[in-house]
Design a protein around this motif. Sequence first.
Motif, short mmCIF file in Angstrom:
data_model
loop_
_atom_site.label_atom_id
_atom_site.label_comp_id
_atom_site.label_asym_id
_atom_site.label_seq_id
_atom_site.Cartn_x
_atom_site.Cartn_y
_atom_site.Cartn_z
N ARG A 97 21.86 81.89 28.82
CA ARG A 97 20.73 82.39 29.38
C ARG A 97 20.86 83.71 30.03
NH1 ARG A 97 16.01 78.82 28.85
NH2 ARG A 97 16.52 78.17 26.82
N LEU A 98 21.68 83.72 30.97
CA LEU A 98 21.93 84.72 31.36
C LEU A 98 22.47 85.97 30.94
CD1 LEU A 98 23.57 83.56 34.99
CD2 LEU A 98 21.34 84.06 34.63
N ALA A 99 23.45 85.64 29.82
CA ALA A 99 23.97 86.47 28.85
C ALA A 99 22.90 87.33 28.23
CB ALA A 99 25.18 86.19 27.90
N GLU A 100 21.75 86.67 27.70
CA GLU A 100 20.70 87.30 26.98
C GLU A 100 20.09 88.22 28.09
OE1 GLU A 100 18.83 83.38 25.41
OE2 GLU A 100 17.37 84.30 26.95
N GLN A 101 20.02 88.14 29.09
CA GLN A 101 19.57 89.08 30.20
C GLN A 101 20.31 90.11 30.52
OE1 GLN A 101 17.71 87.36 33.69
NE2 GLN A 101 17.10 85.72 32.26
N ASP A 102 21.90 89.93 30.22
CA ASP A 102 22.68 90.97 30.70
C ASP A 102 23.99 90.61 29.68
OD1 ASP A 102 24.80 92.50 31.45
OD2 ASP A 102 24.87 91.56 33.70
N PRO A 103 23.90 91.34 28.53
CA PRO A 103 25.10 91.00 27.29
C PRO A 103 26.32 91.55 27.71
CG PRO A 103 22.93 92.40 26.54
CD PRO A 103 23.08 92.23 27.97
N LEU A 104 26.39 92.44 28.77
CA LEU A 104 27.84 92.92 29.07
C LEU A 104 28.62 91.94 29.82
CD1 LEU A 104 27.23 96.54 30.51
CD2 LEU A 104 28.04 95.70 28.34
N ILE A 105 28.05 90.77 30.58
CA ILE A 105 28.95 89.95 31.07
C ILE A 105 29.60 89.10 29.81
CG2 ILE A 105 27.61 89.20 33.00
CD1 ILE A 105 26.57 86.69 31.94
N ASP A 106 29.29 89.24 28.52
CA ASP A 106 30.30 88.82 27.49
C ASP A 106 30.81 87.53 27.56
OD1 ASP A 106 31.42 89.17 24.97
OD2 ASP A 106 33.39 90.26 26.00
N LEU A 107 29.81 86.47 27.49
CA LEU A 107 30.21 85.11 27.79
C LEU A 107 31.25 84.70 26.76
CD1 LEU A 107 30.11 82.12 29.14
CD2 LEU A 107 27.94 81.87 27.62
N ARG A 108 32.40 84.28 26.88
CA ARG A 108 33.39 83.85 25.90
C ARG A 108 34.07 82.65 26.21
NH1 ARG A 108 34.15 88.23 28.47
NH2 ARG A 108 36.15 88.43 29.69
N GLN A 109 34.74 81.95 25.31
CA GLN A 109 35.18 80.80 25.58
C GLN A 109 37.03 80.84 25.10
OE1 GLN A 109 32.79 77.51 24.90
NE2 GLN A 109 33.95 75.99 25.74
N ASP A 110 37.53 80.46 26.15
CA ASP A 110 39.07 80.55 25.65
C ASP A 110 39.34 79.40 24.49
OD1 ASP A 110 41.93 79.77 25.67
OD2 ASP A 110 41.77 79.73 27.77
N ASP A 111 40.12 79.86 23.40
CA ASP A 111 40.20 78.61 22.43
C ASP A 111 41.29 77.51 22.85
OD1 ASP A 111 38.60 79.86 20.55
OD2 ASP A 111 40.23 81.19 19.84
N VAL A 112 41.98 78.06 23.65
CA VAL A 112 43.10 76.91 24.07
C VAL A 112 42.57 75.98 25.18
CG1 VAL A 112 45.61 76.36 24.67
CG2 VAL A 112 44.83 78.52 23.56
N ARG A 113 42.08 76.53 26.37
CA ARG A 113 41.66 75.76 27.51
C ARG A 113 40.04 75.38 27.47
NH1 ARG A 113 44.19 77.58 32.91
NH2 ARG A 113 43.69 79.60 31.99
N GLN A 114 39.54 75.77 26.36
CA GLN A 114 37.89 75.74 26.18
C GLN A 114 37.27 76.01 27.72
OE1 GLN A 114 36.07 74.32 23.71
NE2 GLN A 114 37.88 75.11 22.49
N GLU A 115 37.79 77.00 28.27
CA GLU A 115 37.20 77.50 29.65
C GLU A 115 36.21 78.83 29.36
OE1 GLU A 115 40.00 76.99 33.43
OE2 GLU A 115 40.50 78.49 32.33
#
Length: 654
Positions: free
Chosen positions: A373-391
Amino acid sequence: MKYLNLGILAHVDAGKTSLTERLLYAAGVIGEIGSVDEGSTQTDTLALERRRGITIKSAVVSFDVGDVVVNLIDTPGHPDFIAEVERVLGVLDGAVLVVSAVEAVQAQTRVLMRVLRRLRIPTLVFVNKVDRRGADVDRVVAAVREHLTPSVVAMGAVRGLGTPRAACVPYGEDDEGFAAALADLLARHDDGILAAYVEGGALPYGVLREALAAQTARALTHPLYAGSAITGAGVDALIDGLTELLPAYAGDADGPVSGTVFKVERGPSGEKIAYVRLFSGTVRARDRLRVGGDEWKVTAVEVFDNGSAVERSALPAGRIGRLWGLAGVRIGDPVGVPRDDGPAHRFSPPSLETAVVPRRPEDKAALHLALTRLAEQDPLIDLRQDDVRQEMFLSLYGEVQKEVIQETLLADFGVEAEFRETSTICVERPAGTGEAAETVGEPGNPFMATLGLRVEPAPPGSGVRLGLDVKIGAIPLYVYKTVEAFQEALGEVVRETLRQGLHGWEVVDCAVTVTRCGYVSPLTTARDVRLLAPLVLMSALRRAGTTVCGPVHRFRLEAPADAAGPIGAVLARLGAVPGMPETRGRTYALDGHIPAGRVHELRLRLGSLTSGEGVLEAAFDHYEPVRGEPPARPRTDRNPLNRAEYLLHLSGRA
Ligand SMILES: Nc1nc2c(ncn2[C@@H]2O[C@H](COP(=O)(O)OP(=O)(O)OP(=O)(O)O)[C@@H](O)[C@H]2O)c(=O)[nH]1
Ligand SMILES: [Mg+2]
């Protein structure tokens, strides 16, 4: 009616929100002036803004001056929230850059003016806080001329400077010095005025004012006003300047619908609300609207009018409104016919990143939803998940933004989150030129296409560009229809691939050229080209090599002179490159450069070394090669570092 969509921009605390409040009062929209310090203004409405006394989100208000409707966008000045400024730049007709009469030109003032000038946004300068002790308008004008723009002209004089009685007197026709200064400045960009000036004939004052408006509208000249948001001094003159010198537009309400979404919010029941500046056409409730590639039905319309947004049946061209019903809308989406808004990024992207973890492991899904939801308002935070540790990872501008996100997660979503240590986001630049090619039918190339690519360094700030150096006949036009469509499709793959370079960082300042292309009609498909391109591109990049570069900030610090020694030692330890110190009485000031990842520590150390007296301002300046072993970022499996890995990955996906 004409419309002026106006941004108020400045370094943090210069007085944007106070000035907004004062303008609303002067225009008769509010009967009482709210105060930032008491948390009662029209535009700082979030609980967090009121508590912290700073603006965090851009906010829109509207007022009328004569036949001009001014939609004013109050923006945050803190560098951690520069993304909010970035998003509104594309919808502005003009801007007021506020500069404090006491603090003068500050780090963020320079960053903002650089972008305003580059985008040719007509801008007035307002020197605020003339009522405060220490105010010095002449010093500010000199600093504006030196650091922001040589084309500035003071529009009035200030009496009683530095006292609550400070008053601003606009210059007029009878001020000979003013007419001469105007003619001198305007002659630089106007041959007619230059000719008259050289001949020594005085130009009619009316001609000068018209030329001033014309040059201001083209962002060639910047009229400078002075005043106080708190006492109201100079504000009437500023309002006259807004309507006389900034360009307002009528807007073609009967034309095709064309607008830009610059802000997205969620309403009380979770529905999306899109803030749209409409450049042409009219949007009515129940219209079907093309937004970002999909069609949606508008369910409700609000228009900013005389203060805040009010429900209306239609949003006409020229205005800013809020639209309901566009469920898939994202910030930056075009509404209707797309416009050329110029480059997507005007400021540098966030230079820090951090992993976010829920304090209670069972909150993981809730945290993910909240961050989405926050990334919708601020795409530059660029939410992403690390494939190995799922963080989960976020990109950030700074520590204040981190605190604000943490508080928002708790207050709005009930999720307690912790941030791991913040690290710096680097970029990779091609170190040289590299070429690679794959030919259709040759061993090792499982795709039905031929492609050759060359990678080479491009000037700083130029991003990734794709050029063609092949004959039209080599391009499978039965697949792509036009050369432009081929270039666009391939360009998208190239940019996506270069989001992870040899060390895992985004590759920037990179020119990619198609050197070979071939197909087997009718077997070659777009999929063949799309899957082959990353393979060729990464081999070319490996041959070119890359240099990992880290973000460097420009800083300015002011501190008691007796702390200079210990501060110098801290700067050296943090890898900063200081310039020449300037001593002014008991205090000294220092400019310099420092790695972005060290700014926070410098701020803390400066605070403790000076018992809180030291002031530090810092803003992104450039990327610089990292010394020593280049840091690597954990890779996702998105990209082919080598052929075997890539093909294995593709077969796993198939
Ligand atoms: N004396 C004096 N104080 C002012 C004036 N304008 C603003 N202030 C004070 O300066 C502080 C910051 O004002 P704001 O209006 O919040 O500044 P801002 O530029 O909106 O700040 P951010 O949005 O957080 O970047 C507040 O304490 C105001 O009361 C002025 O003209 N004179
Ligand atoms: Mg503010």
